[in-house]
Scaffold this active site. Structure first.
Site, PDB file in Angstrom:
ATOM      1  N   HIS A   1      14.831  21.559  -9.951  1.00  0.00           N
ATOM      2  CA  HIS A   1      16.212  21.113  -9.747  1.00  0.00           C
ATOM      3  C   HIS A   1      16.409  20.854  -8.258  1.00  0.00           C
ATOM      4  CE1 HIS A   1      20.561  20.788 -10.559  1.00  0.00           C
ATOM      5  NE2 HIS A   1      20.689  21.344  -9.368  1.00  0.00           N
ATOM      6  N   CYS A   2      16.738  19.616  -7.903  1.00  0.00           N
ATOM      7  CA  CYS A   2      16.863  19.210  -6.509  1.00  0.00           C
ATOM      8  C   CYS A   2      18.326  19.312  -6.077  1.00  0.00           C
ATOM      9  CB  CYS A   2      16.356  17.775  -6.324  1.00  0.00           C
ATOM     10  SG  CYS A   2      16.387  17.215  -4.601  1.00  0.00           S
ATOM     11  N   LYS A   3      18.589  20.158  -5.084  1.00  0.00           N
ATOM     12  CA  LYS A   3      19.956  20.290  -4.571  1.00  0.00           C
ATOM     13  C   LYS A   3      20.364  19.083  -3.725  1.00  0.00           C
ATOM     14  CE  LYS A   3      19.907  25.339  -4.479  1.00  0.00           C
ATOM     15  NZ  LYS A   3      20.074  26.557  -3.631  1.00  0.00           N
TER      16      LYS A   3
END
Length: 404
Positions: free
Chosen positions: A153-155
């Site tokens: 999951h890329c912030k």
């Protein structure tokens, strides 16, 4: 009660026993455009806009021909490719096909009871999305949905990176690194030429009406603005530091994904392997520590068992009364050692203070031994017979052959 705390929003399995057995239902995120945006996502867009502005508006127009056209083309292509890939990776929904087919993202997920199910996904069935999933599917706790071929999951993108948008993510990462690398090279060239040959940076027609080298123009050729050399260099220094920091982060991330690509694994698989390796190292360390403790305990028990036997053997000596002079010599030495041990034991029972004992058993024994020797010598002198014997090595008695 804060219903938006991380503990209540978490849907992924937690280690140990969870304090909250029921995970409240909540709607899932469709993609990276879903509200609210992440703080890193906002920072990323601001940095991208700033670097694009200073590149195309300030520094590239100062380059001489034909390098100006070459850098315009390369930077423009990398910027356009990055924007398209960035929009694609944020817009694409990485959820599993069964999740996208079954339900609407506006409706909340099902209620998850940790007392009934230990994990969200068991036997290829997600109890939150209430769908059957594939073996490489993971339920993301932030997006609250099952992601196909989950990577991470890329912030910075505010979305999950999975099988459907991974290559868009890879292209966006590569194009961003190329554009920032070109910007760093341009800024270094401007720094050097500003001190060596500033006229090479003033080839634009707008500089013909400006006298002196202390005044510079930015945002050429559409909206030229005047600025000083100090302002131009300070802005170039700040931009260079920001670009180098971004280049290091992007380069490290790109190299890591190249490594994962060569290994044929995802970021999630890599993290799981690292955690398993750490768990094995901890177990090995605990086993090694327990083995050392057991060995120390055995050594202590062995030393305790040996002490009585050692003290007993040192305090007991038995020899035959009849034998050669060497055996009687050993008997005399052993007798003297017993006397010394007895005197030491008596001294240990005394109080070690200011008072000193008046009697010394060892000295009395020595005196008695000397008296016995003198009497024996006197008797021999009177009888006229010499006394044959040998001197005790300790110097406290004389041994004769008739001694028993």
């Amino acid at each position: 009660m804060n219903c938006f705390s991380p503990k209540l929003r978490r849907t992924a399995p937690m280690r140990g026993i969870s304090r909250m057995e029921l995970v409240p239902p909540q709607p899932s995120r469709t993609n990276g455009w879903s509200w609210p945006p992440q703080a890193f996502q906002v920072v990323g867009w601001l940095v991208l806009g700033y670097l694009a502005t200073v590149s195309f508006g300030i520094y590239i127009p100062l380059l001489p021909l034909p390098w100006k056209l070459v850098v315009y083309a390369l930077t423009g292509i990398s910027f356009i490719v990055h924007i398209l890939a960035h929009i694609a990776v944020v817009t694409i929904d990485p959820a599993d096909v069964n999740v996208r087919t079954k339900r609407s993202y506006s409706s909340p997920t099902a209620l998850f009871d940790r007392s009934k199910q230990t994990h969200v996904i068991q036997e290829l069935h997600c109890y939150l999305c209430d769908v059957n999933v594939g073996p490489k599917v993971k339920h993301c706790g932030v997006c609250n949905k099952c992601v196909e071929d989950f990577d991470h999951h890329c912030k910075w993108l505010n979305t999950c990176v999975g099988g459907r948008n991974y290559w868009c993510f890879f292209v966006a990462l590569s194009s961003a690194l190329l554009g920032i690398l070109l910007l760093v090279v341009v800024i270094l060239f401007i720094f050097i030429q500003h001190y060596l040959d500033p006229d090479r940076l003033r080839t634009a027609p707008q500089f013909d009406s400006i006298m002196g080298n202390g005044t510079w123009l930015v945002f050429l050729p559409l909206a030229p603005l005047k600025t000083g050399s100090a302002g131009l260099l300070i802005l170039a220094f700040v931009t260079a530091m920001l670009s180098i920091a971004s280049m290091l982060l992007l380069g490290h991330l790109l190299a890591f994904h190249f490594y994962l690509f060569c290994k044929g694994i995802s970021t999630y698989d890599y993290i799981k392997r690292q955690r398993q390796k750490e768990a094995r190292n901890i177990e090995t360390g605990n086993h090694h520590g327990a083995k050392i403790n057991s060995e120390d305990r055995q050594n202590q028990e062995t030393s305790i068992d040996c002490e009585p036997a050692l003290s007993h053997s040192s305090g007991t000596c038995k020899f035959d009364s009849e034998g050669p002079p060497t055996s009687r010599l050993s008997q005399s030495i052993c007798t003297e050692l017993q006397n010394i041990n007895k005197s030491a034991d008596k001294e240990n029972t005394f109080h070690y203070g200011t008072d000193t004992p008046t009697n010394n058993p060892a000295m009395s024994d020595d005196k008695s031994c000397k008296l016995d020797t003198e009497e024996a010598q006197t008797a021999s002198e009177k009888s006229g017979q010499p006394v044959s014997g040998m001197q005790d090595p300790l110097g406290s008695s004389v041994m004769t052959p008739d001694d028993t």
